[in-house]
Design an enzyme around this catalytic site. Sequence first.
Site, PDB file in Angstrom:
ATOM      1  N   HIS A  73       0.857  -1.196   0.000  1.00 34.65           N
ATOM      2  CA  HIS A  73       0.000   0.000   0.000  1.00 34.65           C
ATOM      3  C   HIS A  73       0.886   1.237   0.000  1.00 34.65           C
ATOM      4  O   HIS A  73       1.939   1.264   0.645  1.00 34.65           O
ATOM      5  CB  HIS A  73      -0.998   0.000   1.158  1.00 34.65           C
ATOM      6  CG  HIS A  73      -0.411  -0.036   2.539  1.00 34.65           C
ATOM      7  ND1 HIS A  73       0.080   1.084   3.165  1.00 34.65           N
ATOM      8  CD2 HIS A  73      -0.251  -1.046   3.423  1.00 34.65           C
ATOM      9  CE1 HIS A  73       0.513   0.759   4.370  1.00 34.65           C
ATOM     10  NE2 HIS A  73       0.334  -0.532   4.560  1.00 34.65           N
ATOM     11  N   ASP A  75      -0.058   4.308   0.986  1.00 29.64           N
ATOM     12  CA  ASP A  75      -0.373   5.330   1.999  1.00 29.64           C
ATOM     13  C   ASP A  75       0.317   5.028   3.322  1.00 29.64           C
ATOM     14  O   ASP A  75       0.723   3.895   3.596  1.00 29.64           O
ATOM     15  CB  ASP A  75      -1.893   5.464   2.201  1.00 29.64           C
ATOM     16  CG  ASP A  75      -2.571   4.169   2.626  1.00 29.64           C
ATOM     17  OD1 ASP A  75      -2.191   3.095   2.115  1.00 29.64           O
ATOM     18  OD2 ASP A  75      -3.469   4.218   3.493  1.00 29.64           O
ATOM     19  N   GLU A 137      -5.081   2.018   2.314  1.00 29.02           N
ATOM     20  CA  GLU A 137      -5.108   0.752   3.049  1.00 29.02           C
ATOM     21  C   GLU A 137      -5.336   1.025   4.524  1.00 29.02           C
ATOM     22  O   GLU A 137      -6.091   0.339   5.196  1.00 29.02           O
ATOM     23  CB  GLU A 137      -3.782   0.002   2.860  1.00 29.02           C
ATOM     24  CG  GLU A 137      -3.808  -1.423   3.397  1.00 29.02           C
ATOM     25  CD  GLU A 137      -3.413  -1.550   4.870  1.00 29.02           C
ATOM     26  OE1 GLU A 137      -3.622  -2.637   5.431  1.00 29.02           O
ATOM     27  OE2 GLU A 137      -2.927  -0.589   5.460  1.00 29.02           O
ATOM     28  N   GLU A 138      -4.678   2.082   5.013  1.00 30.89           N
ATOM     29  CA  GLU A 138      -4.723   2.382   6.447  1.00 30.89           C
ATOM     30  C   GLU A 138      -6.098   2.880   6.899  1.00 30.89           C
ATOM     31  O   GLU A 138      -6.360   2.993   8.083  1.00 30.89           O
ATOM     32  CB  GLU A 138      -3.650   3.424   6.804  1.00 30.89           C
ATOM     33  CG  GLU A 138      -2.215   2.986   6.514  1.00 30.89           C
ATOM     34  CD  GLU A 138      -1.684   1.956   7.500  1.00 30.89           C
ATOM     35  OE1 GLU A 138      -2.459   1.499   8.351  1.00 30.89           O
ATOM     36  OE2 GLU A 138      -0.497   1.606   7.394  1.00 30.89           O
ATOM     37  N   GLU A 165       3.884  -6.440   3.993  1.00 30.47           N
ATOM     38  CA  GLU A 165       3.737  -5.746   5.280  1.00 30.47           C
ATOM     39  C   GLU A 165       4.856  -6.219   6.212  1.00 30.47           C
ATOM     40  O   GLU A 165       5.365  -7.341   6.074  1.00 30.47           O
ATOM     41  CB  GLU A 165       2.381  -6.094   5.917  1.00 30.47           C
ATOM     42  CG  GLU A 165       1.184  -5.523   5.199  1.00 30.47           C
ATOM     43  CD  GLU A 165       0.831  -4.100   5.632  1.00 30.47           C
ATOM     44  OE1 GLU A 165       1.544  -3.531   6.492  1.00 30.47           O
ATOM     45  OE2 GLU A 165      -0.147  -3.569   5.083  1.00 30.47           O
TER      46      GLU A 165
END
Length: 386
Positions: A73, A75, A137-138, A165
Amino acid sequence: MHALDETVRILGDLIAFPTVSVDSNLELIRYVSSHLDALGADIEIFEDDSGTKANLFATLGPRADGGIVLSGHSDVVPVVGQDWRTDPFEMGERDGKLFGRGTCDMKGFIAAALAVAPQFARAELDRPIHFSLTYDEETGCLGGQALIKDLMRLGIRPAVVIIGEPTKMRIIEGHKGCYEYTVDFRGLGGHGSLPDQGVNAVEYAVRYVSRLMTLREELKSHAPADNRFEPPWTTVSIGRLSGGIAHNVIPNACTLDWEMRPIRKADGDMVKSAMNRYVDDELLPAMRAVSPAADIVTTIIGEVDGLEPMRESEAVRIVSELTGVNGTDVVSFGTEAGLFQQLGISTVVCGPGSIEQAHKPDEYVSIDQLSQAVGMLQRLVQRLGV
Ligand SMILES: [Zn+2]
């Protein structure tokens, strides 16, 4: 240039794009796009409705099904109110660690993938390698959800997804989902001395909560044996319940915030349908017998699916071979993995850095962790080369 040096250089560039979830990620997407375009990748960019954010999905190697996706991701979480020793959007190095917002969550993996991309481009690959970058994503995997729809629409069918991640390069084959809801109870106000003439929104909310608590106990006995989640069953929790103004006034409104962490999608579906039935068959008829305008309105804040461990997983097999790590683990944080798995794609989470450093001031990733990620990706080049 050595791939690790290149990773560090690219990571510095990525950190300098302040892609906090509320802000645009387009500059970062343009940067990644031009990097991959120069290598001859096929690049799809999917903008969101606002036109300020975009997902990117790029392909090197044969244009075919069955590819391997390197997913991250774009962000990062905000830095507001955090006490940083240095500028969070200017990467700094100290004691073998690279500091900056997003170094571990999760631009480090993205930088490693981009640094190894020229090797993928030079190799004669026997299956496609894809680079996937998402937004938001966050804030509930919004970009990931949109990307999945676009991949389905375009008929792109990868076989394996590696989500980078921060897991300290451990192989993560499972995490719980996270579903969040707000439920508004709309009743009919009145004087506390005449409860039958009103529709007490707080009392109906309490009945709703009580039904959830019953389901929560049932879920404990539904849990599959030997699963490694902590606790090893699907949980339900009430976060906020608010309504009413005084002792003697029937409240006409009440709001409930609650969450569920399913260990498998079936549990989530079971709770949702049980609650829908309870609302439709019992609560609403009773409320509307007094006031036809009464209502219970559920807003889905987010439904991020978990990653369910699979008995046979190509993703786990490949990443085990690449990293030399035997054995897998489960984690408590959520990722976009469940979205890909719901498409039938074998998915695993494995990336550099520790979740301990994520979302915190002075976030860092160690150069040693980045080096391990680069090594994993270089072995993937060899594996896919014919
Ligand atoms: Zn993350």
